[in-house]
Scaffold this active site. Structure first.
Site, PDB file in Angstrom:
ATOM      1  N   GLY A   1       0.724  -1.919  -1.113  1.00  0.00           N
ATOM      2  CA  GLY A   1       0.813  -0.471  -0.944  1.00  0.00           C
ATOM      3  C   GLY A   1       2.160   0.074  -1.392  1.00  0.00           C
TER       4      GLY A   1
ATOM      5  N   THR B   1       1.746 -11.241 -14.719  1.00  0.00           N
ATOM      6  CA  THR B   1       0.551 -12.084 -14.585  1.00  0.00           C
ATOM      7  C   THR B   1      -0.200 -11.703 -13.314  1.00  0.00           C
ATOM      8  OG1 THR B   1       1.667 -13.854 -15.743  1.00  0.00           O
ATOM      9  CG2 THR B   1      -0.229 -14.491 -14.395  1.00  0.00           C
TER      10      THR B   1
ATOM     11  N   CYS C   1       7.910  -1.955   9.597  1.00  0.00           N
ATOM     12  CA  CYS C   1       9.155  -2.142   8.840  1.00  0.00           C
ATOM     13  C   CYS C   1      10.350  -1.606   9.606  1.00  0.00           C
ATOM     14  CB  CYS C   1       9.056  -1.509   7.461  1.00  0.00           C
ATOM     15  SG  CYS C   1       7.908  -0.185   7.387  1.00  0.00           S
TER      16      CYS C   1
HETATM   17  N1  PLP Z   1       1.883   3.125   3.257  1.00  0.00           N
HETATM   18  C1  PLP Z   1       1.505   3.083   4.546  1.00  0.00           C
HETATM   19  C2  PLP Z   1       0.960   4.316   5.182  1.00  0.00           C
HETATM   20  C3  PLP Z   1       1.625   1.900   5.273  1.00  0.00           C
HETATM   21  O1  PLP Z   1       1.247   1.881   6.551  1.00  0.00           O
HETATM   22  C4  PLP Z   1       2.155   0.755   4.639  1.00  0.00           C
HETATM   23  C5  PLP Z   1       2.357  -0.497   5.397  1.00  0.00           C
HETATM   24  O2  PLP Z   1       2.712  -0.478   6.562  1.00  0.00           O
HETATM   25  C6  PLP Z   1       2.511   0.838   3.280  1.00  0.00           C
HETATM   26  C7  PLP Z   1       2.367   2.037   2.632  1.00  0.00           C
HETATM   27  C8  PLP Z   1       3.049  -0.339   2.542  1.00  0.00           C
HETATM   28  O3  PLP Z   1       2.016  -1.236   2.201  1.00  0.00           O
HETATM   29  P1  PLP Z   1       2.351  -2.769   1.881  1.00  0.00           P
HETATM   30  O4  PLP Z   1       2.660  -3.439   3.183  1.00  0.00           O
HETATM   31  O5  PLP Z   1       1.105  -3.294   1.254  1.00  0.00           O
HETATM   32  O6  PLP Z   1       3.496  -2.780   0.923  1.00  0.00           O
END
Ligand code: PLP
Length: 384
Positions: free
Chosen positions: A72, A238, A326
């Site tokens: 994401g 890749t 995070c």
């Molecule tokens: N966007 C949102 C709303 C998320 O909740 C998250 C992950 O917590 C991300 C982006 C990031 O995704 P990824 O963990 O796959 O990098």
């Protein structure tokens, strides 16, 4: 053995055993590089294209509108920087919200350092961006609007269709971070009307480190990752074949489970929430209950520190979160709850419970009893 219940599925979710089964051959015998001409390569290429169809089907998109990413975060970065770079030199105003994931917020902050103007809309006390605020913020030089579909902390659904109607009228590109909605509720890119969309496999029982970006056919962006000619020159590197195969299978399975999420899981979440509100006076739900994804509940418990409660619940085998994964481990209060302008006590006492289709009624009964007992105990110690 002590019971363990995992209610932190917005941080990450357990892989479905059927996903694991689908990806295993691609670590072992089917290990080819999808760019190779020989049979090994062709098998890998065919598997990637099958997965692309599965992702596209889930979103009602075309196959060629799907680009695989490493998650994401990359999809958000690729969408925002890709659009900004394609407009460089011809204006630069971006609209986003203060409750976005850091992958969007930090991308926007970086653009500001590069001379772009960014408007960060507030989301009000209920955690929902107002369409009128977007309308008011649009200006002659707006190149991009990026508003998330479902918020990761409080689960609120944003008025994406209504915002898309505005951006469409004015020919402005619209990106939505749908990492917390895809795989949980039906997401149709045409119904939403967005031009770009991000999703991530590990949020709905797929593998970690793989995601995808939807880019509407007519939209041109500058590639974020430069190098080889992979993904039709739109994302170099890749391909992560096992990851992509797993993402495809996770999408297929998610399509079959929307009904379960919207009825059984939403009921379990609501019953759990009602139980907490009834049995723990001084509890309050954060975010608008009537406009949320079915798997997320965020509550504050008066007089209780979220961090202390999280640790106490963990001792009882119940995994929850105080905010975005995070930012856990840091003492920074949640930027989402701050943007919603909730009081200090409510922010500090907030706990996110996030379910998945793998949760049972017994799990939620255990969670309810455990939270009631733990909050009551913490409160009695404080009083005593
Ligand atoms: N966007 C949102 C709303 C998320 O909740 C998250 C992950 O917590 C991300 C982006 C990031 O995704 P990824 O963990 O796959 O990098």
């Amino acid at each position: 053995m002590e019971r363990r219940v995992y209610l932190d599925n917005n941080a990450t979710s357990p892989m479905d055993s059927r996903v694991l089964e689908a990806i295993q051959p691609f670590f072992l015998n089917e290990f080819g590089n999808a760019a190779s001409i020989h049979a090994y390569g062709q098998h890998a290429r065919a598997a990637i294209e099958r997965a692309r169809s599965q992702v596209a089907d889930l979103l009602s998109a075309k196959r060629r509108e799907i680009i695989f990413t490493c998650g994401g975060t990359e999809a958000d970065n690729a969408a925002i920087h890709g659009v900004a770079r394609s407009f460089a030199g011809s204006g630069g105003h971006v609209i986003t919200s203060a409750i976005e994931h850091p992958a969007v917020l930090k991308s926007c902050q970086f653009l500001e350092q590069k001379g772009f103007r960014v408007t960060y809309l507030s989301a009000g006390e209920e955690g929902i961006v107002r369409v009128e605020d977007v309308k008011e913020a649009l200006s002659q030089d707006t190149i991009l609007v990026s508003i998330m579909h479902a918020n990761n902390e409080v689960g609120t659904l944003q008025p994406i269709k209504e915002i898309a109607r505005l951006t469409r009228q004015q020919g402005i590109l619209f990106h939505t971070d749908a990492v917390q909605s895809v795989g949980k509720i039906p997401v149709d890119v045409h119904q939403l009307g967005v031009d770009l969309l991000s999703l991530s496999g590990h949020k709905f029982h797929g593998p970690k480190g793989v995601g995808a970006m939807y880019i509407r056919d007519s939209v041109q962006t500058v590639p974020f990752m430069l190098g080889g000619s992979h993904e039709r020159h739109r994302r170099a590197g890749t391909e992560n074949v096992p990851g992509i195969v797993g993402l495809g299978e996770a999408c297929r399975l998610a399509g079959e489970s929307h009904q379960d999420m919207e009825s059984r899981i939403a009921d379990l979440r609501d019953r759990f929430e009602e139980g907490l509100l009834q049995r723990l006076p001084g509890s309050v739900v954060n975010g608008r209950p009537s406009s949320r994804v079915p798997h997320t509940a965020n509550l504050s418990f008066e007089g209780v520190e979220g961090e202390a409660l999280l640790v106490a619940l963990d001792f009882k085998g119940l995994a929850v979160s105080t905010g975005a994964a995070c930012s856990s481990g840091s003492l920074e209060p949640s930027h989402v709850l701050q943007a919603m302008k909730l009081g200090r006590g409510r922010i500090q006492g907030a706990i996110r419970f996030s379910l998945s289709r793998m949760i049972s009624e017994e799990d939620m009964d255990y969670a309810l009893e455990t939270v009631v007992e733990t909050v009551s105990r913490i409160r009695s110690v404080r009083v005593g």
